[in-house]
Enzyme design. Structure first.
Site, PDB file in Angstrom:
ATOM      1  NE  ARG A 132     -14.652  -2.210   8.141  1.00 20.04           N
ATOM      2  CZ  ARG A 132     -13.461  -1.257   7.305  1.00 20.04           C
ATOM      3  NH1 ARG A 132     -13.287  -0.822   7.476  1.00 20.04           N
ATOM      4  NH2 ARG A 132     -13.234  -2.604   6.797  1.00 20.04           N
ATOM      5  CE  LYS A 152      -4.027  -1.711   2.630  1.00 17.25           C
ATOM      6  NZ  LYS A 152      -5.431  -1.146   3.618  1.00 17.25           N
TER       7      LYS A 152
HETATM    8  N1  COA Z   1     -13.192   0.325  12.397  1.00 10.92           N
HETATM    9  C1  COA Z   1     -12.154   1.513  11.310  1.00 10.92           C
HETATM   10  N2  COA Z   1     -12.150   0.492  10.161  1.00 10.92           N
HETATM   11  C2  COA Z   1     -11.227  -0.727   9.927  1.00 10.92           C
HETATM   12  C3  COA Z   1     -11.610  -1.648  11.181  1.00 10.92           C
HETATM   13  C4  COA Z   1     -12.297  -1.362  12.169  1.00 10.92           C
HETATM   14  N3  COA Z   1     -12.809  -2.125  13.171  1.00 10.92           N
HETATM   15  N4  COA Z   1     -11.027  -2.425  10.787  1.00 10.92           N
HETATM   16  C5  COA Z   1     -11.256  -2.677   9.662  1.00 10.92           C
HETATM   17  N5  COA Z   1     -10.849  -1.177   9.060  1.00 10.92           N
HETATM   18  C6  COA Z   1     -10.311  -1.182   8.009  1.00 10.92           C
HETATM   19  C7  COA Z   1      -8.716  -0.213   7.666  1.00 10.92           C
HETATM   20  O1  COA Z   1      -9.235   1.199   8.035  1.00 10.92           O
HETATM   21  C8  COA Z   1      -8.628  -0.191   6.522  1.00 10.92           C
HETATM   22  O2  COA Z   1      -9.489   0.208   5.836  1.00 10.92           O
HETATM   23  P1  COA Z   1      -9.040   1.208   4.236  1.00 10.92           P
HETATM   24  O3  COA Z   1      -8.882   0.022   3.144  1.00 10.92           O
HETATM   25  O4  COA Z   1      -9.830   2.002   3.835  1.00 10.92           O
HETATM   26  O5  COA Z   1      -7.296   1.232   4.653  1.00 10.92           O
HETATM   27  C9  COA Z   1      -9.127  -1.606   5.723  1.00 10.92           C
HETATM   28  O6  COA Z   1     -10.379  -2.125   6.959  1.00 10.92           O
HETATM   29  C10 COA Z   1      -8.765  -2.795   6.031  1.00 10.92           C
HETATM   30  O7  COA Z   1      -7.441  -2.233   7.284  1.00 10.92           O
HETATM   31  P2  COA Z   1      -5.908  -3.224   6.382  1.00 10.92           P
HETATM   32  O8  COA Z   1      -5.151  -2.652   8.139  1.00 10.92           O
HETATM   33  O9  COA Z   1      -5.417  -1.934   6.007  1.00 10.92           O
HETATM   34  O10 COA Z   1      -5.459  -4.134   7.027  1.00 10.92           O
HETATM   35  P3  COA Z   1      -5.987  -6.172   7.016  1.00 10.92           P
HETATM   36  O11 COA Z   1      -7.161  -5.791   7.603  1.00 10.92           O
HETATM   37  O12 COA Z   1      -6.834  -5.617   5.397  1.00 10.92           O
HETATM   38  O13 COA Z   1      -5.010  -6.777   7.231  1.00 10.92           O
HETATM   39  C11 COA Z   1      -2.546  -7.332   8.178  1.00 10.92           C
HETATM   40  C12 COA Z   1      -3.321  -5.971   7.612  1.00 10.92           C
HETATM   41  C13 COA Z   1      -1.850  -6.330   8.854  1.00 10.92           C
HETATM   42  C14 COA Z   1      -3.344  -7.846   9.373  1.00 10.92           C
HETATM   43  C15 COA Z   1      -2.601  -7.757   7.281  1.00 10.92           C
HETATM   44  O14 COA Z   1      -2.243  -7.614   5.829  1.00 10.92           O
HETATM   45  C16 COA Z   1      -0.630  -8.694   7.383  1.00 10.92           C
HETATM   46  O15 COA Z   1      -1.478  -9.790   8.283  1.00 10.92           O
HETATM   47  N6  COA Z   1      -0.008  -8.616   7.128  1.00 10.92           N
HETATM   48  C17 COA Z   1       1.506  -9.218   7.128  1.00 10.92           C
HETATM   49  C18 COA Z   1       1.694  -9.898   6.297  1.00 10.92           C
HETATM   50  C19 COA Z   1       0.939 -11.955   6.344  1.00 10.92           C
HETATM   51  O16 COA Z   1       1.212 -12.203   7.498  1.00 10.92           O
HETATM   52  N7  COA Z   1       0.119 -11.967   5.190  1.00 10.92           N
HETATM   53  C20 COA Z   1       0.074 -13.408   5.812  1.00 10.92           C
HETATM   54  C21 COA Z   1      -1.651 -13.382   5.816  1.00 10.92           C
HETATM   55  S1  COA Z   1      -2.976 -12.157   5.584  1.00 10.92           S
END
Ligand code: COA
Length: 161
Positions: free
Chosen positions: A90, A41
């Site tokens: 959500r 990102k």
């Molecule tokens: N309230 C408000 N917004 C929320 C929320 C909440 N409770 N929960 C999630 N969101 C929103 C975020 O704001 C974000 O919004 P955006 O897309 O507009 O920026 C969106 O949901 C996605 O959240 P984000 O935190 O960007 O990513 P994700 O939930 O998809 O996953 C990780 C992030 C870190 C958990 C994931 O990428 C990860 O584990 N990465 C490490 C690499 C890895 O281990 N990969 C293998 C497993 S997937």
């Protein structure tokens, strides 16, 4: 000791995230927020800036801390001695992707459980991208993100444009 991690991009942290953090902090002895230093990102804030905003927002919640991580989430959980991954749901739209991530994490390391918490309905429509969009057009952010974030996001966007 029950230790959980709450991972995400947090670009920036919203009141929806904070609600999950507060509620999860009551269920575990220690909750560690993991800020992903993601290369895929293009975040508005650096990982360190995102962590600093979270650190300010969690003042007063004694069993919660925050760290930046890169690499696999299961490795971050292991380094912190956590056995649980907390995620917020959500809407139904979140489910499919979250389900896939939970299964993948389980395949990578069967020791970890993903615990889903339903986001408070009053925050169910918030996402970090929408917050940035509203801020860009000078919309009202009160009640959507912690107060310290409002100041930081305005400052950042003024520099960007
Ligand atoms: N309230 C408000 N917004 C929320 C929320 C909440 N409770 N929960 C999630 N969101 C929103 C975020 O704001 C974000 O919004 P955006 O897309 O507009 O920026 C969106 O949901 C996605 O959240 P984000 O935190 O960007 O990513 P994700 O939930 O998809 O996953 C990780 C992030 C870190 C958990 C994931 O990428 C990860 O584990 N990465 C490490 C690499 C890895 O281990 N990969 C293998 C497993 S997937």
């Amino acid at each position: 000791m029950r230790i959980a991690v709450y991972p995400g991009s947090f670009d920036p942290i919203t009141n929806g995230h904070l609600d999950i953090i507060r509620r999860a902090s009551r269920l575990y002895d220690k909750l560690i927020i993991g800020v992903l230093n993601n290369t895929s990102k293009s975040p508005l804030f650096t990982a360190e800036e995102r962590k600093a905003m979270i650190d300010e927002a969690i003042v007063g919640i004694s069993n919660v801390s925050c760290d930046v991580f890169s690499g696999l989430l299961v490795d971050f959980a292991k380094q912190n001695g956590a056995s649980v991954i907390v995620k917020g749901l959500r809407t139904v739209a979140d489910f499919e992707y979250e389900f896939q991530m939970a299964l993948l994490n389980k395949a990578l390391n069967p020791e970890y459980e993903t615990m889903f918490m339903m986001t408070n309905t009053k925050y169910s429509y918030i996402s970090s991208s929408m917050i940035k969009e509203v801020a860009k057009y000078n919309g009202e952010l009160d009640g959507l993100v912690p107060h310290n974030v409002i100041l930081k996001i305005k400052d950042k966007l003024q520099r960007e444009f």
